[in-house]
Design a protein around this motif. Sequence first.
Motif, PDB file in Angstrom:
ATOM      1  N   ASP A  41     -99.587  48.820  17.670  1.00  0.00           N
ATOM      2  CA  ASP A  41     -98.200  49.250  17.950  1.00  0.00           C
ATOM      3  C   ASP A  41     -97.745  48.737  19.315  1.00  0.00           C
ATOM      4  O   ASP A  41     -96.608  48.287  19.472  1.00  0.00           O
ATOM      5  CB  ASP A  41     -98.094  50.780  17.899  1.00  0.00           C
ATOM      6  CG  ASP A  41     -98.227  51.300  16.470  1.00  0.00           C
ATOM      7  OD1 ASP A  41     -98.081  50.487  15.532  1.00  0.00           O
ATOM      8  OD2 ASP A  41     -98.502  52.501  16.301  1.00  0.00           O
TER       9      ASP A  41
ATOM     10  N   ASN B  33    -102.815  36.199  22.148  1.00  0.00           N
ATOM     11  CA  ASN B  33    -101.958  35.802  21.025  1.00  0.00           C
ATOM     12  C   ASN B  33    -101.853  34.280  21.000  1.00  0.00           C
ATOM     13  O   ASN B  33    -102.112  33.618  22.004  1.00  0.00           O
ATOM     14  CB  ASN B  33    -100.575  36.459  21.113  1.00  0.00           C
ATOM     15  CG  ASN B  33     -99.748  35.912  22.259  1.00  0.00           C
ATOM     16  OD1 ASN B  33     -99.108  34.861  22.151  1.00  0.00           O
ATOM     17  ND2 ASN B  33     -99.769  36.618  23.395  1.00  0.00           N
TER      18      ASN B  33
ATOM     19  N   LYS C  77     -96.959  45.104  19.122  1.00  0.00           N
ATOM     20  CA  LYS C  77     -95.668  44.885  18.436  1.00  0.00           C
ATOM     21  C   LYS C  77     -94.511  45.198  19.370  1.00  0.00           C
ATOM     22  O   LYS C  77     -93.491  44.515  19.338  1.00  0.00           O
ATOM     23  CB  LYS C  77     -95.594  45.751  17.181  1.00  0.00           C
ATOM     24  CG  LYS C  77     -96.478  45.235  16.059  1.00  0.00           C
ATOM     25  CD  LYS C  77     -96.389  46.161  14.863  1.00  0.00           C
ATOM     26  CE  LYS C  77     -97.602  46.012  13.988  1.00  0.00           C
ATOM     27  NZ  LYS C  77     -97.741  47.069  13.007  1.00  0.00           N
ATOM     28  N   LYS C  78     -94.673  46.224  20.196  1.00  0.00           N
ATOM     29  CA  LYS C  78     -93.615  46.576  21.163  1.00  0.00           C
ATOM     30  C   LYS C  78     -93.355  45.427  22.126  1.00  0.00           C
ATOM     31  O   LYS C  78     -92.242  45.226  22.594  1.00  0.00           O
ATOM     32  CB  LYS C  78     -94.023  47.827  21.949  1.00  0.00           C
ATOM     33  CG  LYS C  78     -93.460  49.080  21.355  1.00  0.00           C
ATOM     34  CD  LYS C  78     -93.419  50.216  22.377  1.00  0.00           C
ATOM     35  CE  LYS C  78     -93.011  51.479  21.644  1.00  0.00           C
ATOM     36  NZ  LYS C  78     -93.871  52.600  21.959  1.00  0.00           N
TER      37      LYS C  78
ATOM     38  N   HIS D 241     -96.354  39.375  16.875  1.00  0.00           N
ATOM     39  CA  HIS D 241     -96.534  39.605  15.438  1.00  0.00           C
ATOM     40  C   HIS D 241     -98.021  39.873  15.167  1.00  0.00           C
ATOM     41  O   HIS D 241     -98.883  39.105  15.578  1.00  0.00           O
ATOM     42  CB  HIS D 241     -96.072  38.380  14.635  1.00  0.00           C
ATOM     43  CG  HIS D 241     -96.300  38.563  13.175  1.00  0.00           C
ATOM     44  ND1 HIS D 241     -95.471  39.334  12.391  1.00  0.00           N
ATOM     45  CD2 HIS D 241     -97.298  38.129  12.366  1.00  0.00           C
ATOM     46  CE1 HIS D 241     -95.942  39.351  11.156  1.00  0.00           C
ATOM     47  NE2 HIS D 241     -97.046  38.621  11.108  1.00  0.00           N
ATOM     48  N   VAL D 242     -98.310  40.980  14.489  1.00  0.00           N
ATOM     49  CA  VAL D 242     -99.713  41.325  14.199  1.00  0.00           C
ATOM     50  C   VAL D 242     -99.981  41.103  12.711  1.00  0.00           C
ATOM     51  O   VAL D 242     -99.316  41.691  11.859  1.00  0.00           O
ATOM     52  CB  VAL D 242    -100.009  42.802  14.575  1.00  0.00           C
ATOM     53  CG1 VAL D 242    -101.455  43.162  14.243  1.00  0.00           C
ATOM     54  CG2 VAL D 242     -99.712  43.074  16.048  1.00  0.00           C
TER      55      VAL D 242
ATOM     56  N   LYS E  80     -98.480  35.427  18.036  1.00  0.00           N
ATOM     57  CA  LYS E  80     -99.102  36.091  16.880  1.00  0.00           C
ATOM     58  C   LYS E  80    -100.550  36.461  17.200  1.00  0.00           C
ATOM     59  O   LYS E  80    -101.246  35.713  17.908  1.00  0.00           O
ATOM     60  CB  LYS E  80     -99.102  35.146  15.665  1.00  0.00           C
ATOM     61  CG  LYS E  80     -97.711  34.859  15.131  1.00  0.00           C
ATOM     62  CD  LYS E  80     -97.745  33.871  13.981  1.00  0.00           C
ATOM     63  CE  LYS E  80     -98.058  32.463  14.430  1.00  0.00           C
ATOM     64  NZ  LYS E  80     -97.984  31.461  13.399  1.00  0.00           N
TER      65      LYS E  80
ATOM     66  N   HIS F 245    -101.949  42.106   9.785  1.00  0.00           N
ATOM     67  CA  HIS F 245    -102.779  43.280   9.465  1.00  0.00           C
ATOM     68  C   HIS F 245    -103.796  42.938   8.382  1.00  0.00           C
ATOM     69  O   HIS F 245    -103.485  42.980   7.199  1.00  0.00           O
ATOM     70  CB  HIS F 245    -101.905  44.446   9.018  1.00  0.00           C
ATOM     71  CG  HIS F 245    -101.309  45.185  10.168  1.00  0.00           C
ATOM     72  ND1 HIS F 245    -102.035  46.058  10.941  1.00  0.00           N
ATOM     73  CD2 HIS F 245    -100.067  45.154  10.709  1.00  0.00           C
ATOM     74  CE1 HIS F 245    -101.265  46.547  11.905  1.00  0.00           C
ATOM     75  NE2 HIS F 245    -100.069  46.007  11.790  1.00  0.00           N
TER      76      HIS F 245
END
Length: 397
Positions: free
Chosen positions: A22, A342, A25-26, A30-31, A346, A33
């Motif tokens: 979370d 990242n 993402k904040k 882009h995660v 990402k 999953h």
Amino acid sequence: MISSRALRVPASPIRRLVPFADKAKKKGIHVYHLNIGQPDIETPSEWYKYIEKFKNKVVAYTHSQGILPLREKFAEYYRKWNIEVMPDEIIVTNGGSEAIMFALGVVCDPEDEVIVIEPFYANYAGFAAYLNVKLVPVTATPENGYRMPKKSDFEKVITPKTKAILFSNPSNPTGVVYTREEIQTIVEIAKENDLVIISDEVYREFAFDNKNSISAFEFNEIHDRLIIVDSVSKRYSACGARIGTFITKNKNFYSAALKLAQARLSPAEITQYGTIGLLNSSEEYMKKVMKEYEKRRDVAYEEIKKIPGVIAHKPEGAFYLSAKLPVDNAENFIKWMLSKFNVDGKTTMVAPLSGFYATPNFGLKEIRIAYVLDSEKIKDAIKIMAKGIEEYNKQKN
Ligand SMILES: Cc1ncc(COP(=O)(O)O)c(C=O)c1O
């Protein structure tokens, strides 16, 4: 103020690191999953057709064992798998999860022991802790492709308190599909030591390379000591339906489980109707889905194999791949991936496998990948993880 039981229940290793995702993402990252078995495949349209047809004036409780047309439909479905059960040998449950609770609740007193093959579906530990049942692990290793441990490994851990063996086949988290001989091992141990077999078959269809998964039901001689746990969550991409089944030919188990079912009154009425729709969906749907997962399995395995120092075997079923990574600690690595790393905005989230073991400090370098995204995304996600491993190890040294 809080019970020791509540304190004992472990947080799900699949969801525990979500706050890290979370936060990423904040920050606009882009995660990918790959940590949770929530498929992205569309639920069969028959679900919606049946839900729309539901026009009862009152949304009511149903029978605790579930509505008869659904249990009849399930019996018809199981027959196709040579699982010959009658509607009154099936209890419709709130997901496979509740069926696991019922099975452990029916078979075990507090402090009884249940043998599990670790790594195992992590929520078994939560249910066992809730019921004050001890999970006793027999370990399958990544080096051995997480195959079924030897008969003698099971025999070593049996005590007068051992009541059952609980396992999933195809396996979450390893993707192993046990052979007839491997299940025979469990059958023999159960017979020789008077144990119950709780066979979690929620991934029944998910066996690749033209293989079929083998139900424990195929062993006629254990019908009186067998409970099958099943679910429509994964099969029909219907996790939110919350519909599973508890199946047994043992009348004592059935009536005991029915009392537990009566205590929670009934499963949701409307989703039982929707599930009749799911069970009416076409064989083409299932074939297409299987093909898609097999493709993803191939991509995931090809990519992970390219990472130097990784130990991974080609999964044969379910939609998971477990692997040992060349890192000091997989959980720290996952947290680091989410908070510090990242590639072009990402990053990738996987599940740490240690929470799927009952033995403390086992699986510390292992992870589980759920290949529930499309092939391109899986490829990208694992490539990002490969770069992450390189960078993480550079920073460590
Ligand atoms: C092996 C296994 N059993 C049972 C379940 C429970 O699923 P549900 O309660 O959605 O049916 C899961 C979910 O991931 C699972 O992987």
